[in-house]
Structures are given as structure tokens and as C-alpha cells.
Design a protein around this motif. Structure first.
Motif, mmCIF file in Angstrom:
data_model
loop_
_atom_site.group_PDB
_atom_site.id
_atom_site.type_symbol
_atom_site.label_atom_id
_atom_site.label_comp_id
_atom_site.label_asym_id
_atom_site.label_seq_id
_atom_site.Cartn_x
_atom_site.Cartn_y
_atom_site.Cartn_z
ATOM 1 N N PRO A 34 0.819 -1.209 0.000
ATOM 2 C CA PRO A 34 0.000 0.000 0.000
ATOM 3 C C PRO A 34 0.854 1.262 0.000
ATOM 4 C CG PRO A 34 0.111 -0.918 2.210
ATOM 5 C CD PRO A 34 0.821 -1.891 1.301
ATOM 6 N N GLY A 35 0.289 2.348 -0.486
ATOM 7 C CA GLY A 35 0.946 3.643 -0.372
ATOM 8 C C GLY A 35 0.851 4.102 1.067
ATOM 9 N N GLY A 36 1.829 4.766 1.548
ATOM 10 C CA GLY A 36 1.779 5.292 2.908
ATOM 11 C C GLY A 36 2.887 4.767 3.790
ATOM 12 N N LYS A 100 -4.959 -7.048 3.549
ATOM 13 C CA LYS A 100 -4.480 -6.000 2.647
ATOM 14 C C LYS A 100 -4.981 -4.629 3.098
ATOM 15 C CE LYS A 100 -5.678 -8.106 -1.247
ATOM 16 N NZ LYS A 100 -5.826 -8.402 -2.687
ATOM 17 N N GLU A 101 -6.234 -4.555 3.543
ATOM 18 C CA GLU A 101 -6.766 -3.287 4.049
ATOM 19 C C GLU A 101 -6.006 -2.831 5.290
ATOM 20 O OE1 GLU A 101 -10.896 -4.003 4.848
ATOM 21 O OE2 GLU A 101 -11.385 -4.304 2.732
ATOM 22 N N SER A 103 -3.039 -3.559 6.193
ATOM 23 C CA SER A 103 -1.642 -3.252 5.928
ATOM 24 C C SER A 103 -1.435 -1.786 5.556
ATOM 25 C CB SER A 103 -1.068 -4.178 4.858
ATOM 26 O OG SER A 103 -1.648 -3.912 3.603
ATOM 27 N N GLY A 104 -2.470 -1.127 5.086
ATOM 28 C CA GLY A 104 -2.382 0.296 4.781
ATOM 29 C C GLY A 104 -2.106 1.142 6.006
#
Length: 129
Positions: A34-36, A100-101, A103-104
């Protein structure tokens, strides 16, 4: 020069910045990043370094109070499931999509060269006192 522990300067520096409650995603080569979060990409070739090598190196230096992995690991990658169960008796499982959510919100992503499915874990940092 350091003589022991994690020698990669980018990873060692990123670990030194972590605090209680911060998330660290240790992931295989195929996990979408993820971006961030800050990313330290250790992947060199397929399988190098392995998920197990990187995870064990991190666990030698971090206090971890919790861990989350994808439910799918049990079916698709029994070896990774066994590894995770051995390291985290209270491992939380969520769907891969949910992982995945989550991990952001990680502070750090450490990408390995692992080339087997669902070899991913989101660590929650604890404190040593």
C-alpha cells in the motif's frame, strides 16, 4: 559497523523508529504494497531472502504483542501456517482482503523474496517494559 543483528541500514533505522502499537507488515514478493507505510524491500530473487529468515530476524529485535495473518494461509501454504502458529500462539486470522486493508495502516512494510502464497503477517509492536 554493527557486528550482529540486522545489518541492513534502512531496515535497522526503520526498526529504531517504531513504537508501541505500530504495525509492521512482513510480506512475500507478491503482496500488494500500500501507499503510505515506509517500505524496506529486501527481495533479491525468488525465495531470497525467505519469509522465515526475515521474520525470525525481526522477531530477534522487536517486541511483538500481536500478529495477524490471512485465513487462506492454512489451506494454500501449510508450511507458512505452521511457521506462524509456532511463532504466534495467539495468531489472529482475517481474510486476505482484510489483511491487505489493514496493511495500509502499517508504519513499516518489509518485503521478502518469498515466492509462496499468503506468506504475510502484520505484526503489532509491544514494549519491553
Amino acid at each position: 559497523m554493527k557486528k550482529a543483528g540486522i545489518l541492513n541500514r534502512h531496515l535497522a533505522g526503520a526498526l529504531a523508529e517504531l513504537g508501541h502499537g505500530d504495525g509492521v507488515l512482513v510480506c512475500d514478493a507478491g503482496m500488494p504494497i500500500p501507499g503510505g507505510p515506509r517500505v524496506v524491500d529486501l527481495a533479491f530473487r525468488a525465495g531470497v531472502p525467505s519469509f522465515a529468515e526475515v521474520l525470525d530476524g525481526l522477531l530477534a529485535e522487536l517486541v511483538v504483542e500481536g500478529a495477524i495473518a490471512a485465513t487462506e494461509v492454512r489451506r494454500a501454504n501449510p508450511a507458512a501456517a505452521t511457521l506462524l502458529d509456532g511463532r504466534f500462539p495467539d495468531l489472529d486470522l482475517v481474510s486476505h482482503e482484510r489483511l491487505k486493508e489493514l496493511s495500509g495502516g502499517a508504519r513499516l512494510v518489509v518485503r521478502t523474496g518469498e515466492a509462496s502464497p499468503y506468506a504475510n503477517v502484520l505484526l503489532r509492536c509491544g514494549v519491553f517494559f
